[in-house]
Design a protein around this motif. Structure first.
Motif, PDB file in Angstrom:
ATOM      1  N   ASP A  62       0.844  -1.221   0.028  1.00 29.29           N
ATOM      2  CA  ASP A  62      -0.011  -0.106  -0.388  1.00 29.29           C
ATOM      3  C   ASP A  62       0.795   1.330   0.007  1.00 29.29           C
ATOM      4  O   ASP A  62       0.678   2.449   0.843  1.00 29.29           O
ATOM      5  CB  ASP A  62      -1.055   0.323   1.364  1.00 29.29           C
ATOM      6  N   THR A  63       2.062   1.160  -0.553  1.00 30.52           N
ATOM      7  CA  THR A  63       3.584   2.393  -0.772  1.00 30.52           C
ATOM      8  C   THR A  63       2.585   3.008  -1.722  1.00 30.52           C
ATOM      9  O   THR A  63       2.368   2.753  -3.032  1.00 30.52           O
ATOM     10  CB  THR A  63       4.332   2.241  -0.864  1.00 30.52           C
ATOM     11  N   GLU A  64       2.399   4.561  -1.949  1.00 31.09           N
ATOM     12  CA  GLU A  64       2.244   5.682  -3.347  1.00 31.09           C
ATOM     13  C   GLU A  64       3.523   5.187  -3.506  1.00 31.09           C
ATOM     14  O   GLU A  64       4.976   6.002  -3.440  1.00 31.09           O
ATOM     15  CB  GLU A  64       1.404   5.848  -2.873  1.00 31.09           C
ATOM     16  N   VAL A  65       4.001   4.940  -5.295  1.00 31.57           N
ATOM     17  CA  VAL A  65       5.308   5.465  -5.899  1.00 31.57           C
ATOM     18  C   VAL A  65       5.180   6.119  -7.307  1.00 31.57           C
ATOM     19  O   VAL A  65       4.262   6.052  -7.395  1.00 31.57           O
ATOM     20  CB  VAL A  65       5.664   3.670  -6.051  1.00 31.57           C
ATOM     21  N   VAL A  66       5.706   6.844  -7.234  1.00 34.88           N
ATOM     22  CA  VAL A  66       5.688   8.145  -8.477  1.00 34.88           C
ATOM     23  C   VAL A  66       7.749   7.458  -9.494  1.00 34.88           C
ATOM     24  O   VAL A  66       8.202   7.453  -8.309  1.00 34.88           O
ATOM     25  CB  VAL A  66       5.688   9.024  -7.895  1.00 34.88           C
ATOM     26  N   LEU A  67       7.041   7.081 -10.182  1.00 33.15           N
ATOM     27  CA  LEU A  67       8.048   7.364 -11.232  1.00 33.15           C
ATOM     28  C   LEU A  67       8.242   8.516 -12.424  1.00 33.15           C
ATOM     29  O   LEU A  67       7.265   9.182 -13.014  1.00 33.15           O
ATOM     30  CB  LEU A  67       7.476   6.534 -12.299  1.00 33.15           C
ATOM     31  N   LYS A  68       9.580   9.018 -12.100  1.00 35.78           N
ATOM     32  CA  LYS A  68       9.249  10.502 -12.695  1.00 35.78           C
ATOM     33  C   LYS A  68      10.724  10.990 -13.859  1.00 35.78           C
ATOM     34  O   LYS A  68      11.943   9.584 -13.731  1.00 35.78           O
ATOM     35  CB  LYS A  68       9.528  11.252 -11.380  1.00 35.78           C
ATOM     36  N   ASP A  69      10.616  11.641 -15.239  1.00 38.70           N
ATOM     37  CA  ASP A  69      11.031  11.186 -15.727  1.00 38.70           C
ATOM     38  C   ASP A  69      12.991  12.250 -15.239  1.00 38.70           C
ATOM     39  O   ASP A  69      12.624  12.642 -14.366  1.00 38.70           O
ATOM     40  CB  ASP A  69      11.455  11.995 -16.968  1.00 38.70           C
ATOM     41  N   THR A  70      14.031  13.068 -15.405  1.00 44.43           N
ATOM     42  CA  THR A  70      14.615  12.762 -15.943  1.00 44.43           C
ATOM     43  C   THR A  70      14.888  15.297 -15.186  1.00 44.43           C
ATOM     44  O   THR A  70      15.274  15.281 -14.515  1.00 44.43           O
ATOM     45  CB  THR A  70      15.901  13.674 -17.204  1.00 44.43           C
TER      46      THR A  70
ATOM     47  N   GLY B 286       8.689   7.500  -3.105  1.00 46.96           N
ATOM     48  CA  GLY B 286       7.229   6.593  -2.444  1.00 46.96           C
ATOM     49  C   GLY B 286       7.008   7.252  -1.149  1.00 46.96           C
ATOM     50  O   GLY B 286       7.288   8.040  -0.071  1.00 46.96           O
ATOM     51  N   LYS B 287       5.333   6.586  -0.766  1.00 43.21           N
ATOM     52  CA  LYS B 287       4.978   7.798   0.149  1.00 43.21           C
ATOM     53  C   LYS B 287       3.978   6.421   1.068  1.00 43.21           C
ATOM     54  O   LYS B 287       3.322   6.071   0.205  1.00 43.21           O
ATOM     55  CB  LYS B 287       4.557   8.491  -0.100  1.00 43.21           C
ATOM     56  N   LEU B 288       4.207   6.545   2.079  1.00 41.80           N
ATOM     57  CA  LEU B 288       3.602   5.600   3.314  1.00 41.80           C
ATOM     58  C   LEU B 288       3.201   5.768   3.980  1.00 41.80           C
ATOM     59  O   LEU B 288       3.811   7.234   5.185  1.00 41.80           O
ATOM     60  CB  LEU B 288       4.324   4.421   3.457  1.00 41.80           C
ATOM     61  N   TYR B 289       1.527   5.983   5.004  1.00 38.14           N
ATOM     62  CA  TYR B 289       0.864   6.679   5.326  1.00 38.14           C
ATOM     63  C   TYR B 289       1.739   8.069   5.657  1.00 38.14           C
ATOM     64  O   TYR B 289       1.986   8.953   6.898  1.00 38.14           O
ATOM     65  CB  TYR B 289       0.804   5.855   7.333  1.00 38.14           C
ATOM     66  N   ASP B 290       1.701   9.240   4.317  1.00 38.81           N
ATOM     67  CA  ASP B 290       1.690  10.558   4.382  1.00 38.81           C
ATOM     68  C   ASP B 290       3.333  10.321   4.895  1.00 38.81           C
ATOM     69  O   ASP B 290       3.789  11.583   5.237  1.00 38.81           O
ATOM     70  CB  ASP B 290       0.658  11.775   5.306  1.00 38.81           C
ATOM     71  N   VAL B 291       4.654   9.819   5.285  1.00 37.59           N
ATOM     72  CA  VAL B 291       5.721   9.217   5.571  1.00 37.59           C
ATOM     73  C   VAL B 291       6.489   9.668   3.805  1.00 37.59           C
ATOM     74  O   VAL B 291       6.166   8.293   3.356  1.00 37.59           O
ATOM     75  CB  VAL B 291       6.163   8.653   6.031  1.00 37.59           C
ATOM     76  N   ASN B 292       7.196  10.375   3.511  1.00 31.95           N
ATOM     77  CA  ASN B 292       8.258   9.780   2.290  1.00 31.95           C
ATOM     78  C   ASN B 292       8.783   9.319   2.385  1.00 31.95           C
ATOM     79  O   ASN B 292       9.960   9.583   3.655  1.00 31.95           O
ATOM     80  CB  ASN B 292       8.432  11.666   1.952  1.00 31.95           C
TER      81      ASN B 292
END
Length: 82
Positions: A24-32, A62-68
């Motif tokens: 349940d971790t929010e994961v974000v993939l970003k370009d350069t 990533g972010k889990l429970y509002d913690v980066n």
């Protein structure tokens, strides 16, 4: 790009110290340039798969429970065909 090769990237969210999987971790993939390419939520095994991306350099946050969480990178030469 309609003719470019597409790749998949699997990211596993883990606790930095205990190595415990983090579902349940929010994961974000970003370009350069910092643009969001895709987002996802890790499954019960702490994994999230980003499909149909191009072979490039990325940052992963990533972010889990509002913690980066501490991020990481994926670089072009780590991508393998098939």
């Amino acid at each position: 790009c309609q003719v470019c090769d597409k790749y998949n990237l699997t990211v596993t969210a883990r606790d930095k110290f205990t190595k415990e999987l983090l579902p349940d971790t929010e994961v974000v993939l970003k370009d350069t340039e910092g643009n969001i390419v895709q987002t996802g939520t890790s499954n019960s095994y702490g994994a999230v798969v980003f499909n149909d991306i191009k072979k490039d350099d990325y940052t992963i946050e990533g972010k889990l429970y509002d913690v980066n969480l501490e991020g990481t990178t994926a670089v072009k030469n780590e991508f393998k065909a098939n």
